[in-house]
Scaffold this active site. Structure first.
Site: not given
Ligand code: NAP
Length: 354
Positions: A137, A141
């Site tokens: 992951y 990124k």
């Molecule tokens: N959560 C954290 O603590 C954290 C920390 C640092 C950075 N981030 C970054 O923040 C962002 C959002 O994280 P989150 O926690 O909100 O994640 P999440 O709840 O898992 O949401 C992921 C989103 O991406 C979409 N997605 C995943 N694979 C896809 C694909 N192949 N095609 C199209 N859409 C896709 C999903 O929608 P569907 O399932 O409907 O496709 C969902 O809307 C990410 O870029 C992550 O790397 C998160």
């Protein structure tokens, strides 16, 4: 402004969509599935996969700005899945922005791009990318972030935000994970005396994306740069986890194991899973242990200076909001995926960075 939010149905993506619609922007989202919660906000949804170049082009067409928030996030899984969604998917987003004449691209990155398993204490964005990563992951990124920043130019301005360990109402990752283990009496944390970590409340992380959108134009200070986004209140892992558990009405974690034992255990368990070709996520992983046993907190002066970012919701206030939310929606601390926020999602093997 017509803004496309990839991953608009996700935890952070929904918070970004809520803020954008609240201030009157025309918002569309790209996810693989239709999410009624977004429809309720008036967000136009494009159901396509990031890996489908034509689908991404069609979704981005006609937009002024893109927030690229979608990603596969996790501490386990095949490298090719992370590469195809996070790297090739990001290449498709950049390509679509260029073709559509989009002028602003805000990319959601992660502080894990600079974390090689050693302590990071108060570092700023001059910290180099890690040269080795504990899981696919963060490696994916890091490549994606570099691609986005390299795409910055006269016509398309780009910026990357690195929010750390996002929590709050609707968190489908950390709280359900910790709460489920705590309820079964199986929550054990590595002992990490003196180590502190940064986290960020979801609305603060979302607001940072809007601030970046507003500050970003070709040649502006944020163009081509990355920014750490945090609460600016580093805490121990145990205090953070206990805050989340307390908001859910659960008792604090009391069991700890030595960090060295956790590291050895994670390496052994991962090795065993690979040998046995087990696809499920192991109960302990090297990435989770690396995050749990080291310091990773950051200097956010650059985000304050260039974006005007402030973690307006303090940690105590965020925990109070979370507790209020959970008392009205107790299932949100139990389910991996809160049904009210993302009704069509099903519990899956995906987990966030731990
Ligand atoms: N959560 C954290 O603590 C954290 C920390 C640092 C950075 N981030 C970054 O923040 C962002 C959002 O994280 P989150 O926690 O909100 O994640 P999440 O709840 O898992 O949401 C992921 C989103 O991406 C979409 N997605 C995943 N694979 C896809 C694909 N192949 N095609 C199209 N859409 C896709 C999903 O929608 P569907 O399932 O409907 O496709 C969902 O809307 C990410 O870029 C992550 O790397 C998160």
């Amino acid at each position: 402004m017509k803004v496309m939010v990839t991953g608009g149905s996700g935890f952070l993506g929904q918070a970004i969509c809520r803020l954008l619609t609240a201030r009157g922007e025309q918002v569309s989202a790209l996810n693989r599935r239709h999410h009624p919660a977004l429809a309720g906000l008036g967000v136009v949804q494009h159901t396509t996969d990031l890996r489908d170049r034509d689908g991404v082009r069609a979704a981005v067409s006609g937009c002024d700005a893109v927030v690229h928030c979608a990603a596969l996030a996790g501490v386990w899984g095949p490298a090719h899945a992370y590469r195809s969604i996070n790297v090739e998917g990001t290449a498709n987003v950049i390509d679509a922005c260029r073709r559509a004449g989009v002028t602003r691209l805000v990319h959601t990155s992660s502080p894990s791009v600079v974390h090689d398993g050693r302590d990071l204490e108060g570092v700023d964005e001059s910290a180099p990318y890690a040269r080795r990563f504990p899981a696919p992951y963060p490696a994916s990124k890091a490549i994606a972030e570099r691609m986005v920043l390299a795409a910055d130019g006269d016509r398309l301005a780009t910026v990357a935000l690195r929010p750390h360990l996002i929590w709050g109402p609707g968190d489908p990752h950390f709280l359900p994970h910790f709460a489920a283990r705590a309820r079964r009496g199986r929550l054990v944390l590595p002992r990490a005396p003196g180590k502190r970590i940064d986290t960020v409340y979801v609305d603060n992380a979302a607001e940072a994306h809007l601030l970046a959108l507003d500050a970003l134009t070709p040649g502006s200070p944020p163009a081509g740069r990355a920014y750490f986004i945090t609460q600016d209140e580093p805490v121990t892992l145990t205090d953070w986890v206990n805050g989340l558990l307390g908001a859910a009405g659960l008792p604090p974690v009391t069991r700890h194991v030595p960090a060295r034992l956790a590291r050895l255990g994670a390496a052994a368990v991962e090795h065993g899973y690979r040998l046995a070709r087990v696809r499920a996520q192991p109960p302990i992983t090297r990435m989770a242990v690396a995050q749990a046993t080291t310091s990773h907190w950051f200097d956010i002066s650059a985000a304050r200076r260039d974006l005007g970012y402030e973690p307006r919701v303090g940690t105590a206030e965020g925990l109070a909001r979370l507790a209020t939310h959970l008392s009205a929606n107790p299932d949100h601390a139990a389910a991996r995926t809160p049904e009210l926020l993302t009704p069509e999602r099903r519990p899956s093997a995906r987990t966030s960075e731990a």
